[in-house]
Design an enzyme around this catalytic site. Structure first.
Site, PDB file in Angstrom:
ATOM      1  N   HIS A  85       7.329  -7.724  -4.193  1.00 39.21           N
ATOM      2  CA  HIS A  85       6.009  -8.112  -4.695  1.00 39.21           C
ATOM      3  C   HIS A  85       6.089  -9.467  -5.420  1.00 39.21           C
ATOM      4  O   HIS A  85       6.480  -9.529  -6.582  1.00 39.21           O
ATOM      5  CB  HIS A  85       5.464  -7.053  -5.657  1.00 39.21           C
ATOM      6  CG  HIS A  85       4.988  -5.820  -4.973  1.00 39.21           C
ATOM      7  ND1 HIS A  85       3.756  -5.734  -4.373  1.00 39.21           N
ATOM      8  CD2 HIS A  85       5.590  -4.615  -4.785  1.00 39.21           C
ATOM      9  CE1 HIS A  85       3.605  -4.533  -3.844  1.00 39.21           C
ATOM     10  NE2 HIS A  85       4.714  -3.837  -4.069  1.00 39.21           N
ATOM     11  N   THR A 122     -23.969 -14.116 -21.993  1.00 35.86           N
ATOM     12  CA  THR A 122     -24.208 -15.468 -22.495  1.00 35.86           C
ATOM     13  C   THR A 122     -24.049 -16.501 -21.374  1.00 35.86           C
ATOM     14  O   THR A 122     -24.924 -17.346 -21.154  1.00 35.86           O
ATOM     15  CB  THR A 122     -23.231 -15.797 -23.638  1.00 35.86           C
ATOM     16  OG1 THR A 122     -23.534 -14.960 -24.760  1.00 35.86           O
ATOM     17  CG2 THR A 122     -23.338 -17.247 -24.063  1.00 35.86           C
ATOM     18  N   LYS A 158     -12.643 -12.366 -16.454  1.00 37.41           N
ATOM     19  CA  LYS A 158     -13.095 -12.782 -17.793  1.00 37.41           C
ATOM     20  C   LYS A 158     -12.636 -14.201 -18.130  1.00 37.41           C
ATOM     21  O   LYS A 158     -13.400 -14.994 -18.683  1.00 37.41           O
ATOM     22  CB  LYS A 158     -12.574 -11.796 -18.844  1.00 37.41           C
ATOM     23  CG  LYS A 158     -12.981 -12.114 -20.264  1.00 37.41           C
ATOM     24  CD  LYS A 158     -14.437 -11.814 -20.527  1.00 37.41           C
ATOM     25  CE  LYS A 158     -14.667 -10.323 -20.610  1.00 37.41           C
ATOM     26  NZ  LYS A 158     -16.058  -9.999 -21.024  1.00 37.41           N
ATOM     27  N   GLU A 187       3.618 -11.186  -6.466  1.00 40.11           N
ATOM     28  CA  GLU A 187       2.485 -11.352  -7.381  1.00 40.11           C
ATOM     29  C   GLU A 187       2.755 -10.829  -8.788  1.00 40.11           C
ATOM     30  O   GLU A 187       2.017 -11.159  -9.726  1.00 40.11           O
ATOM     31  CB  GLU A 187       1.236 -10.671  -6.794  1.00 40.11           C
ATOM     32  CG  GLU A 187       1.265  -9.160  -6.707  1.00 40.11           C
ATOM     33  CD  GLU A 187       1.868  -8.628  -5.413  1.00 40.11           C
ATOM     34  OE1 GLU A 187       1.433  -7.563  -4.946  1.00 40.11           O
ATOM     35  OE2 GLU A 187       2.796  -9.276  -4.878  1.00 40.11           O
ATOM     36  N   GLY A 243       0.820  -1.207   0.000  1.00 38.57           N
ATOM     37  CA  GLY A 243       0.000   0.000   0.000  1.00 38.57           C
ATOM     38  C   GLY A 243       0.849   1.251   0.000  1.00 38.57           C
ATOM     39  O   GLY A 243       2.060   1.197   0.256  1.00 38.57           O
ATOM     40  N   CYS A 258       5.199  -6.073   1.504  1.00 38.14           N
ATOM     41  CA  CYS A 258       5.579  -4.651   1.556  1.00 38.14           C
ATOM     42  C   CYS A 258       4.948  -3.964   2.769  1.00 38.14           C
ATOM     43  O   CYS A 258       5.333  -4.243   3.886  1.00 38.14           O
ATOM     44  CB  CYS A 258       5.237  -3.962   0.241  1.00 38.14           C
ATOM     45  SG  CYS A 258       6.251  -4.562  -1.117  1.00 38.14           S
ATOM     46  N   TYR A 259       3.959  -3.097   2.565  1.00 39.37           N
ATOM     47  CA  TYR A 259       3.330  -2.437   3.710  1.00 39.37           C
ATOM     48  C   TYR A 259       2.775  -3.481   4.684  1.00 39.37           C
ATOM     49  O   TYR A 259       2.851  -3.304   5.898  1.00 39.37           O
ATOM     50  CB  TYR A 259       2.210  -1.499   3.261  1.00 39.37           C
ATOM     51  CG  TYR A 259       1.577  -0.740   4.421  1.00 39.37           C
ATOM     52  CD1 TYR A 259       2.057   0.513   4.786  1.00 39.37           C
ATOM     53  CD2 TYR A 259       0.535  -1.293   5.159  1.00 39.37           C
ATOM     54  CE1 TYR A 259       1.517   1.195   5.866  1.00 39.37           C
ATOM     55  CE2 TYR A 259      -0.017  -0.623   6.240  1.00 39.37           C
ATOM     56  CZ  TYR A 259       0.469   0.630   6.588  1.00 39.37           C
ATOM     57  OH  TYR A 259      -0.075   1.293   7.649  1.00 39.37           O
ATOM     58  N   SER A 303     -27.142  -9.799 -24.513  1.00 38.04           N
ATOM     59  CA  SER A 303     -26.479  -9.043 -25.578  1.00 38.04           C
ATOM     60  C   SER A 303     -25.791  -9.940 -26.598  1.00 38.04           C
ATOM     61  O   SER A 303     -25.526  -9.513 -27.719  1.00 38.04           O
ATOM     62  CB  SER A 303     -25.441  -8.102 -24.965  1.00 38.04           C
ATOM     63  OG  SER A 303     -24.352  -8.837 -24.427  1.00 38.04           O
ATOM     64  N   GLY A 304     -25.475 -11.162 -26.209  1.00 37.82           N
ATOM     65  CA  GLY A 304     -24.689 -12.041 -27.073  1.00 37.82           C
ATOM     66  C   GLY A 304     -23.223 -12.044 -26.725  1.00 37.82           C
ATOM     67  O   GLY A 304     -22.452 -12.835 -27.258  1.00 37.82           O
ATOM     68  N   GLY A 305     -22.803 -11.149 -25.802  1.00 35.79           N
ATOM     69  CA  GLY A 305     -21.422 -11.144 -25.344  1.00 35.79           C
ATOM     70  C   GLY A 305     -21.157 -12.293 -24.389  1.00 35.79           C
ATOM     71  O   GLY A 305     -22.082 -12.972 -23.928  1.00 35.79           O
ATOM     72  N   VAL A 306     -19.887 -12.506 -24.063  1.00 42.73           N
ATOM     73  CA  VAL A 306     -19.488 -13.631 -23.219  1.00 42.73           C
ATOM     74  C   VAL A 306     -20.171 -13.579 -21.858  1.00 42.73           C
ATOM     75  O   VAL A 306     -20.714 -14.579 -21.371  1.00 42.73           O
ATOM     76  CB  VAL A 306     -17.952 -13.650 -23.042  1.00 42.73           C
ATOM     77  CG1 VAL A 306     -17.543 -14.713 -22.025  1.00 42.73           C
ATOM     78  CG2 VAL A 306     -17.265 -13.899 -24.367  1.00 42.73           C
ATOM     79  N   ASP A 307     -20.180 -12.419 -21.236  1.00 42.43           N
ATOM     80  CA  ASP A 307     -20.677 -12.314 -19.866  1.00 42.43           C
ATOM     81  C   ASP A 307     -22.175 -12.581 -19.780  1.00 42.43           C
ATOM     82  O   ASP A 307     -22.632 -13.354 -18.933  1.00 42.43           O
ATOM     83  CB  ASP A 307     -20.346 -10.929 -19.299  1.00 42.43           C
ATOM     84  CG  ASP A 307     -18.860 -10.614 -19.370  1.00 42.43           C
ATOM     85  OD1 ASP A 307     -18.061 -11.567 -19.334  1.00 42.43           O
ATOM     86  OD2 ASP A 307     -18.501  -9.439 -19.483  1.00 42.43           O
TER      87      ASP A 307
END
Length: 527
Positions: free
Chosen positions: A180, A240, A383, A182, A57, A84-85, A234-238
């Site tokens: 870090h 759907t 995603k 990650e 942080g 770290c912090y 909408s037809g998008g991945v999410d």
């Protein structure tokens, strides 16, 4: 939604990498969540973590009133890893000392010397120097440094300017790292996280696509019961994946509302209705609302106002359709995912309120007047996780790995005011761009590609005639998590072919440019 016994709690002190930590842990098959540093003892008990990670942080433990973690964390007998912090607050709260420094700050890649064996640094691919010391490359980012460690702690590793780069009290299973792990710049960082999560915390890899799917379906059934749900498809991945999860959970109690708002890609409306009604048996109500959306968008140039306007009209239509159904609808489902929430700054994990990068029309709750409850079954997922459970649900690969399309559609890819003629120009240009990427076998190697219509005119020549017409910008990026991205190096010959096709085949376009901005500092979408 998650009921797994193995789970890691990330307590956030405002690190820019906290979301990345979640991903790294989930990649190991272990569920993880972020909570704010001021989480209470009762909330920690309720979460029941197998391990706790304290993030980095921007604050300094040397300042008065700097953030501190609940003392319960140190008494609960739960393994702890401070980064770290997080490492520095462990040190201060347990009796060690941290001081500010000006001359010995470390930012960037640093060589770490491992001086003592520990479960945290086992199974590593070390290299050695001329003195035979075990070395790792790590990514440092700190000004403060630890000058003395708490009682019963010892140093595991150091750097040139940091004698306490890794510390531990292994009787209490408390660890701290000054770097870090990650980020990819720390070459063995994921192994350190793996050692902590799987070996020290004894977590089991239960966060799998199959289990996520089972949990999501059970969550929907428990939440909704026998009540009716509507979903904007909408037809998008999410949307759907959300639709198929809901369909499997509650069957015909789901009604999908497909709104042709005039802001979709070329031929998209017909494709969506064909796929979902015929192939998956979803109950779909199709509404043609192009004129309504364009009328509401008339005279609006600001992208945030466009987003909010499009979202408002969507919700109004949902409400109208819900009231028109024979049986009352109680729920509105949305395909909100984790990055949507992050970018809209709805998350409460930050120490201070962050600036809104861009709002998402499906984030932030519903207006009070809307008489529907909200369910967002994939809002905890990234995603790539959404796509994996889509495969688990039997959805076709080419549908799931289609490039993302924003909720406001072409409304934010037509820069400036949105008009039908502008959308028509952009639809054709975008279609040519994507078609050529498929032809060159590049589409599936890119994370996202699309065209943008710029609100400027440019002089061109067609034959012997002067043209003064619109400009198209092409955008293609490569990314893993959509939190950061780099522009795609598309071959010049292909860009030339795409440009020639767009200018020659679309009346009204005189120039094509290619966007070479990364994220950050730019966003992936232009608006």
């Amino acid at each position: 939604m998650n009921n797994h016994a193995s789970r890691i709690l990330i307590i956030n002190f405002g690190s820019q990498y906290s979301q990345l930590l979640v991903r790294r842990i989930r990649e190991l098959g272990v569920y993880s969540e972020i909570r704010s540093w001021d989480i209470t003892e009762a909330q920690i008990r309720e979460f029941s973590p197998s391990g706790i990670i304290l993030s980095g942080g921007p604050e300094s433990t040397t300042n008065n009133n700097s953030p501190r973690i609940s003392e319960y964390v140190f008494k609960a007998g739960i393994p702890i890893l401070g980064i770290c912090y997080g490492m520095q607050t462990i040190t201060v709260q347990l009796g060690g000392q941290v001081k500010k420094t000006i001359t010995n700050r470390e930012f960037g890649s640093t060589k770490l010397v491992v001086i003592k064996d520990s479960p945290l640094v086992r199974n590593m691919k070390y290299y050695t120097n001329e003195y035979g010391q075990l070395l790792l490359d790590v990514w440092m980012s700190h000004t403060d440094h630890i000058t003395s460690i708490p009682k019963n702690f010892f140093s595991i590793a150091s750097t040139k300017n940091c004698p306490f780069a890794i510390i531990a009290n292994e009787d209490k299973l408390i660890y701290g790292v000054q770097f870090h792990p990650e980020v990819t710049h720390t070459s063995q960082g994921q192994q350190i996280i793996k050692n902590f999560v799987l070996d020290i915390c004894n977590c089991k890899a239960l966060w799998t696509p199959k289990q996520i799917t089972i949990d999501a379906i059970n969550y929907i059934r428990e939440k909704v019961g026998n009540e009716k749900v509507i979903l904007g498809l909408s037809g998008g991945v999410d949307s759907t994946v959300t639709a198929i999860l809901l369909h499997k959970a509650i069957g015909d109690n789901l009604t999908c509302i497909f709104i042709d708002n005039g802001l979709l890609r070329l031929n998209e409306a017909n494709q969506v209705l064909e796929i979902f009604s015929k192939n998956f048996g979803l109950k779909i109500i199709s509404i043609k609302s192009e004129n309504r959306f364009l009328r509401e968008l008339h005279g609006i140039f600001d992208p945030e106002i466009k987003r909010k306007t499009i979202g408002r009209v969507f919700i109004e239509i949902f409400e109208e359709q819900a009231l028109s159904l024979k049986k009352p609808v109680k729920w509105l489902a949305q395909g909100t995912i984790y990055p949507d929430i992050i970018e809209s700054s709805v998350s409460t994990v930050s120490i201070s309120k962050t600036n809104v990068i861009k709002s998402h029309h499906n984030v932030g709750g519903l207006p009070n007047k809307l008489k529907l409850k909200l369910i967002e079954p994939i809002k905890e997922l990234f995603k790539d996780e959404v796509r994996k459970i889509g495969i688990e649900l039997g959805l076709p690969y080419n549908m799931l790995y289609r490039h993302p399309f924003p909720g406001p559609g072409l409304g934010i890819r037509v820069l400036g005011e949105v008009k039908k003629e502008y959308c028509d120009l952009l639809r054709k240009a975008d279609y040519i761009f994507i078609e050529e990427l498929h032809e060159a076998n590049l589409y599936n190697k890119l994370s996202q590609a699309f065209a943008v219509l710029l609100p400027i005119y440019s002089v061109g020549i067609m034959g012997d005639n002067r043209k003064y017409e619109r400009v198209i910008a092409l955008r293609a990026v490569e990314t893993i998590d959509f939190m950061t991205a780099k522009w795609a190096n598309i071959p010049y010959e292909l860009l030339e072919k795409i440009s020639n096709r767009i200018i020659n085949e679309i009346y009204g376009i005189s120039r094509v440019v290619y966007d070479i901005s990364g994220k950050p500092p730019a966003t992936i979408e232009w608006e």
